[in-house]
Design a protein around this motif. Structure first.
Motif, PDB file in Angstrom:
ATOM      1  N   VAL A  27       6.253 -32.295 -52.558  1.00  0.00           N
ATOM      2  CA  VAL A  27       5.951 -31.705 -53.863  1.00  0.00           C
ATOM      3  C   VAL A  27       5.592 -30.234 -53.751  1.00  0.00           C
ATOM      4  O   VAL A  27       5.193 -29.751 -52.682  1.00  0.00           O
ATOM      5  CB  VAL A  27       4.794 -32.457 -54.563  1.00  0.00           C
ATOM      6  CG1 VAL A  27       5.122 -33.921 -54.762  1.00  0.00           C
ATOM      7  CG2 VAL A  27       3.486 -32.279 -53.796  1.00  0.00           C
ATOM      8  N   ARG A  28       5.716 -29.552 -54.865  1.00  0.00           N
ATOM      9  CA  ARG A  28       5.255 -28.180 -55.034  1.00  0.00           C
ATOM     10  C   ARG A  28       4.416 -28.111 -56.299  1.00  0.00           C
ATOM     11  O   ARG A  28       4.766 -28.729 -57.309  1.00  0.00           O
ATOM     12  CB  ARG A  28       6.431 -27.210 -55.146  1.00  0.00           C
ATOM     13  CG  ARG A  28       7.247 -27.068 -53.874  1.00  0.00           C
ATOM     14  CD  ARG A  28       6.465 -26.301 -52.795  1.00  0.00           C
ATOM     15  NE  ARG A  28       7.253 -26.100 -51.588  1.00  0.00           N
ATOM     16  CZ  ARG A  28       7.262 -26.926 -50.555  1.00  0.00           C
ATOM     17  NH1 ARG A  28       6.534 -28.031 -50.586  1.00  0.00           N
ATOM     18  NH2 ARG A  28       7.993 -26.670 -49.486  1.00  0.00           N
ATOM     19  N   PRO A  29       3.312 -27.378 -56.262  1.00  0.00           N
ATOM     20  CA  PRO A  29       2.465 -27.304 -57.452  1.00  0.00           C
ATOM     21  C   PRO A  29       3.054 -26.371 -58.508  1.00  0.00           C
ATOM     22  O   PRO A  29       3.660 -25.347 -58.179  1.00  0.00           O
ATOM     23  CB  PRO A  29       1.148 -26.736 -56.907  1.00  0.00           C
ATOM     24  CG  PRO A  29       1.554 -25.925 -55.704  1.00  0.00           C
ATOM     25  CD  PRO A  29       2.730 -26.652 -55.104  1.00  0.00           C
ATOM     26  N   VAL A  34       2.752 -31.258 -60.610  1.00  0.00           N
ATOM     27  CA  VAL A  34       3.611 -31.025 -59.449  1.00  0.00           C
ATOM     28  C   VAL A  34       5.047 -31.402 -59.806  1.00  0.00           C
ATOM     29  O   VAL A  34       5.294 -32.198 -60.712  1.00  0.00           O
ATOM     30  CB  VAL A  34       3.159 -31.836 -58.215  1.00  0.00           C
ATOM     31  CG1 VAL A  34       1.807 -31.364 -57.716  1.00  0.00           C
ATOM     32  CG2 VAL A  34       3.140 -33.336 -58.510  1.00  0.00           C
ATOM     33  N   VAL A  35       5.994 -30.822 -59.066  1.00  0.00           N
ATOM     34  CA  VAL A  35       7.396 -31.207 -59.163  1.00  0.00           C
ATOM     35  C   VAL A  35       7.907 -31.465 -57.753  1.00  0.00           C
ATOM     36  O   VAL A  35       7.244 -31.148 -56.769  1.00  0.00           O
ATOM     37  CB  VAL A  35       8.254 -30.119 -59.848  1.00  0.00           C
ATOM     38  CG1 VAL A  35       7.812 -29.921 -61.293  1.00  0.00           C
ATOM     39  CG2 VAL A  35       8.180 -28.804 -59.075  1.00  0.00           C
ATOM     40  N   ARG A  36       9.089 -32.037 -57.643  1.00  0.00           N
ATOM     41  CA  ARG A  36       9.680 -32.297 -56.341  1.00  0.00           C
ATOM     42  C   ARG A  36       9.844 -31.000 -55.538  1.00  0.00           C
ATOM     43  O   ARG A  36      10.209 -29.960 -56.095  1.00  0.00           O
ATOM     44  CB  ARG A  36      11.059 -32.927 -56.489  1.00  0.00           C
ATOM     45  CG  ARG A  36      11.095 -34.342 -57.000  1.00  0.00           C
ATOM     46  CD  ARG A  36      12.543 -34.827 -56.955  1.00  0.00           C
ATOM     47  NE  ARG A  36      12.719 -36.114 -57.608  1.00  0.00           N
ATOM     48  CZ  ARG A  36      13.902 -36.726 -57.702  1.00  0.00           C
ATOM     49  NH1 ARG A  36      14.991 -36.155 -57.180  1.00  0.00           N
ATOM     50  NH2 ARG A  36      14.001 -37.903 -58.301  1.00  0.00           N
ATOM     51  N   VAL A  63       5.975 -38.641 -57.150  1.00  0.00           N
ATOM     52  CA  VAL A  63       6.972 -37.585 -57.303  1.00  0.00           C
ATOM     53  C   VAL A  63       7.747 -37.423 -56.005  1.00  0.00           C
ATOM     54  O   VAL A  63       7.150 -37.217 -54.943  1.00  0.00           O
ATOM     55  CB  VAL A  63       6.313 -36.254 -57.702  1.00  0.00           C
ATOM     56  CG1 VAL A  63       7.342 -35.119 -57.728  1.00  0.00           C
ATOM     57  CG2 VAL A  63       5.646 -36.386 -59.073  1.00  0.00           C
ATOM     58  N   GLY A  64       9.044 -37.526 -56.076  1.00  0.00           N
ATOM     59  CA  GLY A  64       9.891 -37.367 -54.901  1.00  0.00           C
ATOM     60  C   GLY A  64      11.254 -37.960 -55.157  1.00  0.00           C
ATOM     61  O   GLY A  64      11.499 -38.580 -56.200  1.00  0.00           O
ATOM     62  N   VAL A 346       8.053 -23.279 -56.225  1.00  0.00           N
ATOM     63  CA  VAL A 346       8.692 -23.466 -57.524  1.00  0.00           C
ATOM     64  C   VAL A 346       7.921 -22.632 -58.527  1.00  0.00           C
ATOM     65  O   VAL A 346       6.712 -22.819 -58.688  1.00  0.00           O
ATOM     66  CB  VAL A 346       8.667 -24.950 -57.945  1.00  0.00           C
ATOM     67  CG1 VAL A 346       9.280 -25.112 -59.325  1.00  0.00           C
ATOM     68  CG2 VAL A 346       9.428 -25.778 -56.922  1.00  0.00           C
ATOM     69  N   PRO A 347       8.546 -21.669 -59.186  1.00  0.00           N
ATOM     70  CA  PRO A 347       7.800 -20.809 -60.097  1.00  0.00           C
ATOM     71  C   PRO A 347       7.252 -21.580 -61.280  1.00  0.00           C
ATOM     72  O   PRO A 347       7.924 -22.453 -61.827  1.00  0.00           O
ATOM     73  CB  PRO A 347       8.856 -19.788 -60.563  1.00  0.00           C
ATOM     74  CG  PRO A 347      10.165 -20.477 -60.367  1.00  0.00           C
ATOM     75  CD  PRO A 347       9.985 -21.353 -59.164  1.00  0.00           C
TER      76      PRO A 347
END
Length: 588
Positions: A27-29, A34-36, A63-64, A346-347
């Protein structure tokens, strides 16, 4: 109980920060969740799940690849705000639309629904689905009112697997609805959970007793029974879920089911396995074929000592989706192929906090300063009564009303101060405060207080002359907006039972020629009486509805907090008799 925390109000944010730091592989915050780590492939529907904190591994842990594309995470037991959900969805979507999925709780329904409308207006086709698997929370005839508990997992997974296989948005929605219609859950608990910073659990049961049919937000069960042996617990759980077969499943014998024995927080894995051995035997005796069972903590409630059993009745389509591979921080099945090159970050979409302040008249800026002062008083009032509000809410709900109101009122007061410093008029001050309250509080109360503040701001404007008539009209519009958004009416045992008589009395007094301070005083008295009278009502909406009888004799927490707030506002008005919209000469 929760022992390791800093500021309880920051617990959810700090937990999410630590989770993201520990699981960079998956994940990325982004702002709000969070998103993948692996970006959603272009043309694939994004499945975004979410809800309050306190349920890990739901929702961020799911999430993944093969499961959710993103998760919007709210404060403890409170829905994420519409803005948080929108930001996560924008970071996750890849041109094929978004399906927002969540448990069927009032705050989630409001915020995810608002986010869906905003995303669609942004040009991102968006649909929603609320999971309704908890058979204890409503009858089969009112299945749409049921809560979402551990059945979240199989329903989320079915939709996400369909998206992974290339289904379009309408097909992903159809699959999700099909999985939801075939999922049933039931739970028991031996003690309630204790929120960060709280001294007592949200509910207790006597020694040797257990709660039956509980929720995952610390709601007490719908009944109590003697604590069973492990085998007796299995028999109760299996008996309940087999007693209600979904449409399309004529009999249990010969059926196939995804089975989840879920630990709610402090029941150890070994205990779960002891129970599951009997669950498996009972289902086999009933002729049910178990497919890829899961035993463990999947949807929790902090440290609640309890378990729940979920069955999703499978057909060929759902079985293929249930057994499809997935790779997330907390749930893995089979194997997925991961790209070698992952983005560094991830922006996150900007939250709009730097928008320019609209032009305003000096009269409106004066009123804006009064609004900011009033919101500071509201914050202080809520701080002083937060423990009491939580106690009232815990009688039949989840006990988080005081915490949520603290977060919301604090954020609103800070936003108002910043807007005033930037030269904002009354409308802009209230609009900024509205967005901040809804964003930070989450939950039902966050959404509704956002509506209240925005409606009053719309009536006051930034250039119009503030008057008592405009204030009264704003409160009347707020009353209508809250009823429209939340669906509650007088008699449902909600804040509406106070807001409607307050708004009606204020409008009547102002129309009769009273100055705003006097009119507000009279209306505040009506609000206080209405709040007290909610003690005699049975709740017909929200988390307290399944526990209606428990709430008799106790006022509604939202109604009580509104009555406290309008009385505190009168105290500010009474000290500012020269302010616009206060004196009788400024009534028109």
């Amino acid at each position: 109980m929760t022992r390791l925390f800093n500021d309880p109000a920051a617990f959810a944010d700090e937990a999410l920060e630590g989770f993201a730091a520990a699981h960079r592989r998956w994940v990325r915050p982004v702002t709000g969740g969070v998103v993948r780590a692996v970006p959603t492939p272009r043309g694939q529907v994004a499945v975004v799940v979410g809800g309050g904190s306190g349920h890990y591994p739901a929702f961020s842990g799911l999430v993944g690849q093969g499961l959710a594309h993103g998760a919007a995470v709210g404060n403890v037991f409170a829905s994420p705000s519409a803005q948080q959900i929108r930001t996560v969805a924008r970071a996750a979507e890849a041109g094929a639309g978004v399906l927002l999925m969540y448990g069927n709780y009032a705050g989630d329904v409001l915020h995810f629904g608002q986010a869906a409308r905003r995303l669609t207006a942004d040009g991102v086709p968006t649909r929603t689905l609320a999971v309704t698997d908890d058979i204890s929370s409503a009858t089969a005839e009112e299945a749409a009112k049921r809560r979402g508990i551990a059945g979240d997992l199989p329903v989320f997974k079915a939709a996400a697997a369909a998206a992974e296989q290339g289904a379009d948005l309408e097909e992903v929605v159809r699959v999700a609805e099909h999985a939801n219609a075939r999922t049933r859950s039931f739970g028991i608990a031996f003690s309630g959970c204790t929120l960060p910073g709280a001294e007592d659990p949200l509910f207790t049961v006597d020694e040797g007793r257990m709660a039956v049919g509980l929720g995952i937000h610390g709601e007490p069960g719908i009944g109590e029974e003697a604590v069973p042996s492990a085998d007796e617990a299995a028999e109760l759980l299996v008996g309940k879920v087999l007693a209600e077969l979904p449409e399309g499943v004529e009999r249990a014998s010969g059926g196939r089911a995804a089975v989840i024995l879920n630990g709610l927080g402090s029941v150890k894995y070994e205990e779960l396995f002891v129970v599951y051995r009997r669950v498996a035997r009972l289902l086999a005796e009933a002729g049910v074929e178990i497919v890829d069972p899961e035993v463990g903590e999947l949807v929790t409630s902090f440290d609640m000592a309890g378990v729940s059993l979920t069955l999703t009745w499978l057909d060929d389509e759902l079985e293929a989706l249930w057994t499809a591979p997935a790779d997330t921080p907390a749930y893995r099945k089979g194997s997925v192929e991961r790209p070698q090159d992952l983005p560094d970050e991830v922006p996150a979409e900007a939250d709009g906090g730097t928008e320019a302040v609209p032009e305003a008249t000096e009269e409106s800026r004066v009123t804006g300063r009064l609004v900011a002062e009033t919101l500071t008083t509201v914050r202080d009032t809520i701080d002083a009564h937060a423990e009491e509000l939580g106690r009232i809410d815990a009688v039949a709900g989840d006990g988080d009303h005081g915490i949520g109101m603290q977060r919301g009122s604090t954020a609103a007061a800070e936003a108002a101060e910043h807007a005033v410093a930037a030269g904002a008029g009354a409308a802009t001050v209230l609009h900024r405060a509205s967005d901040a309250w809804a964003d930070r509080a989450g939950g039902t109360s966050g959404a509704l207080w956002g509506v209240i503040l925005r409606a009053i701001g719309d009536a006051l404007g930034d250039s119009e002359r503030p008057t008592a008539d405009r204030v009264a009209r704003g409160v009347t519009d707020a009353s209508a907006g809250v009823r429209s958004l939340g669906g509650a009416e007088v008699g449902d045992k909600t804040m509406v039972d106070v807001l409607v008589p307050f708004a009606d009395m204020l409008a009547a007094e102002v129309a009769a020629g009273a100055a705003l301070t006097a009119a507000w005083d009279t209306a505040a008295e009506a609000a206080a009486k209405a709040a007290r009278d909610t003690a005699d009502l049975l709740p017909r909406m929200g988390r307290a509805r399944p526990h209606a009888e428990k709430s008799l004799g106790t006022p509604d927490a939202g109604a009580h907090s509104l009555a406290l707030i309008v009385r505190a506002v009168h105290g500010v008005l009474g000290t500012r008799k020269q302010a616009p919209a206060v004196g009788g000469a400024d009534r028109k």
